[in-house]
Design a protein around this motif. Sequence first.
Motif, PDB file in Angstrom:
ATOM      1  N   GLU A 255      -1.317 -48.786 -35.353  1.00  0.00           N
ATOM      2  CA  GLU A 255      -0.021 -48.611 -35.402  1.00  0.00           C
ATOM      3  C   GLU A 255      -0.548 -47.992 -36.951  1.00  0.00           C
ATOM      4  OE1 GLU A 255       0.862 -52.802 -36.335  1.00  0.00           O
ATOM      5  OE2 GLU A 255       0.931 -53.638 -34.306  1.00  0.00           O
ATOM      6  N   ALA A 256      -1.874 -47.820 -37.568  1.00  0.00           N
ATOM      7  CA  ALA A 256      -1.894 -47.158 -38.887  1.00  0.00           C
ATOM      8  C   ALA A 256      -2.723 -45.820 -37.900  1.00  0.00           C
ATOM      9  CB  ALA A 256      -3.475 -47.191 -39.617  1.00  0.00           C
ATOM     10  N   VAL A 257      -2.299 -45.553 -37.541  1.00  0.00           N
ATOM     11  CA  VAL A 257      -2.169 -43.979 -36.933  1.00  0.00           C
ATOM     12  C   VAL A 257      -0.919 -43.549 -36.135  1.00  0.00           C
ATOM     13  CG1 VAL A 257      -3.006 -42.423 -34.694  1.00  0.00           C
ATOM     14  CG2 VAL A 257      -4.772 -43.711 -35.877  1.00  0.00           C
ATOM     15  N   ALA A 258      -0.629 -44.427 -36.066  1.00  0.00           N
ATOM     16  CA  ALA A 258       1.374 -44.259 -35.944  1.00  0.00           C
ATOM     17  C   ALA A 258       2.312 -43.768 -37.622  1.00  0.00           C
ATOM     18  CB  ALA A 258       1.739 -46.031 -34.743  1.00  0.00           C
ATOM     19  N   GLY A 259       1.729 -44.972 -38.132  1.00  0.00           N
ATOM     20  CA  GLY A 259       2.147 -44.648 -39.223  1.00  0.00           C
ATOM     21  C   GLY A 259       1.687 -43.567 -39.865  1.00  0.00           C
ATOM     22  N   THR A 260       0.527 -43.059 -40.138  1.00  0.00           N
ATOM     23  CA  THR A 260       0.119 -41.231 -39.958  1.00  0.00           C
ATOM     24  C   THR A 260       1.312 -40.289 -39.169  1.00  0.00           C
ATOM     25  OG1 THR A 260      -2.297 -41.811 -40.872  1.00  0.00           O
ATOM     26  CG2 THR A 260      -1.058 -39.938 -40.035  1.00  0.00           C
ATOM     27  N   PHE A 316      -5.207 -43.802 -28.687  1.00  0.00           N
ATOM     28  CA  PHE A 316      -4.417 -45.173 -28.673  1.00  0.00           C
ATOM     29  C   PHE A 316      -3.060 -44.665 -27.979  1.00  0.00           C
ATOM     30  CE2 PHE A 316      -6.394 -45.749 -32.832  1.00  0.00           C
ATOM     31  CZ  PHE A 316      -7.337 -46.223 -32.455  1.00  0.00           C
ATOM     32  N   GLY A 317      -3.165 -43.785 -27.068  1.00  0.00           N
ATOM     33  CA  GLY A 317      -2.070 -43.378 -26.365  1.00  0.00           C
ATOM     34  C   GLY A 317      -0.689 -43.415 -27.172  1.00  0.00           C
ATOM     35  N   LEU A 318      -0.586 -42.469 -28.049  1.00  0.00           N
ATOM     36  CA  LEU A 318       0.290 -42.114 -29.154  1.00  0.00           C
ATOM     37  C   LEU A 318       1.073 -40.994 -29.002  1.00  0.00           C
ATOM     38  CD1 LEU A 318      -0.602 -43.566 -32.482  1.00  0.00           C
ATOM     39  CD2 LEU A 318       1.163 -44.694 -30.559  1.00  0.00           C
ATOM     40  N   ARG A 319       0.813 -40.272 -27.605  1.00  0.00           N
ATOM     41  CA  ARG A 319       0.885 -38.829 -27.029  1.00  0.00           C
ATOM     42  C   ARG A 319       1.818 -38.754 -26.120  1.00  0.00           C
ATOM     43  NH1 ARG A 319      -3.479 -35.198 -28.654  1.00  0.00           N
ATOM     44  NH2 ARG A 319      -2.518 -32.820 -28.186  1.00  0.00           N
TER      45      ARG A 319
END
Length: 319
Positions: A255-260, A316-319
């Motif tokens: 979630e921190a990386v998604a926030g970035t 984290f599978g965010l791409r």
Amino acid sequence: MIGISDIEAAADLIAGHVIRTPTVPSPGLTALLGAPVTAKLELLQRTGSFKSRGATAKLLSLSEAERAAGVVAVSGGNHGIAVAHMAGALHVKATIVMPRSAPARAVRIAEAAGASVRLTDTMDGAFQLVGRLRDEGLTLVHPFDDPLVVAGQGTVGLEFAEDAGDLTDVLVSIGGGGLISGVAAALRARRPGVRLWGVETEGAEAMSRALAAGGPVPVDLSSVVSTLSAPAVSELTYAHVSELVDEVLVVPDREAVAGTLDFAEHAKLWTEPAAGCLLPAARRVLERVGEGARLGLVVCGGNATTGDVLGWAERFGLR
């Protein structure tokens, strides 16, 4: 405990050496979160994070003998950059100890500023090595266990109180707790009605574990967010947070990386996950406090490369 007079003295001391960073409303984050958001942009500070404030306050306060001995600092990245930069400006020899998990960019910047960088396998090992180097005669510039450093970080809160509009809730990231301790001391003096929320990432939960235990305890570090990864908070920062902060929230690394990524897309700000964690925490705060909230975010730093962020996003599978 640090008082407002200590923070005001630090502000006078570091004036001219640090930037009074912008405090701005964010239409993009306001739309994203559904509540008014004001951001204090410490990622625009010299060396890319708030750490320049505390490091500058400490280094300018050293005696000639302490400067002549040379300084040593332990860091997950940003404190080391700040100490190296200011030590170089003052012609003071600096040794920076970082874990190998620290961003490679931070190592390069510290070395380019003239510091000697020593790497250890773990953050615990970095703190242990710094203790030995201090015992050998180097002057310690601690990242959070120092009243002068905390007062320097408190100038963030002093400026925020002076420059922001009406706020109900302010969110601040926590590593060792120096930033939130100083900000909380400033805001309790200048904005006593504001609720204060600390934010940590899972695997770097030194403050929330300390609050649960009734004092600082060692923690096992596993977060990818090296700039928040202190192996324990100090009695100094624990005392400030336990007395002045309403609650500490913990968010997953993902979630921190998604926030970035959300900061980049919606606020047009390139942050590191140490700041990115504020957005998932802000959503929780809004769920707790309900309508009428007006949020303040201390955007603590932006020293992450595009490669760093894209690598975490893929992990984290965010791409």
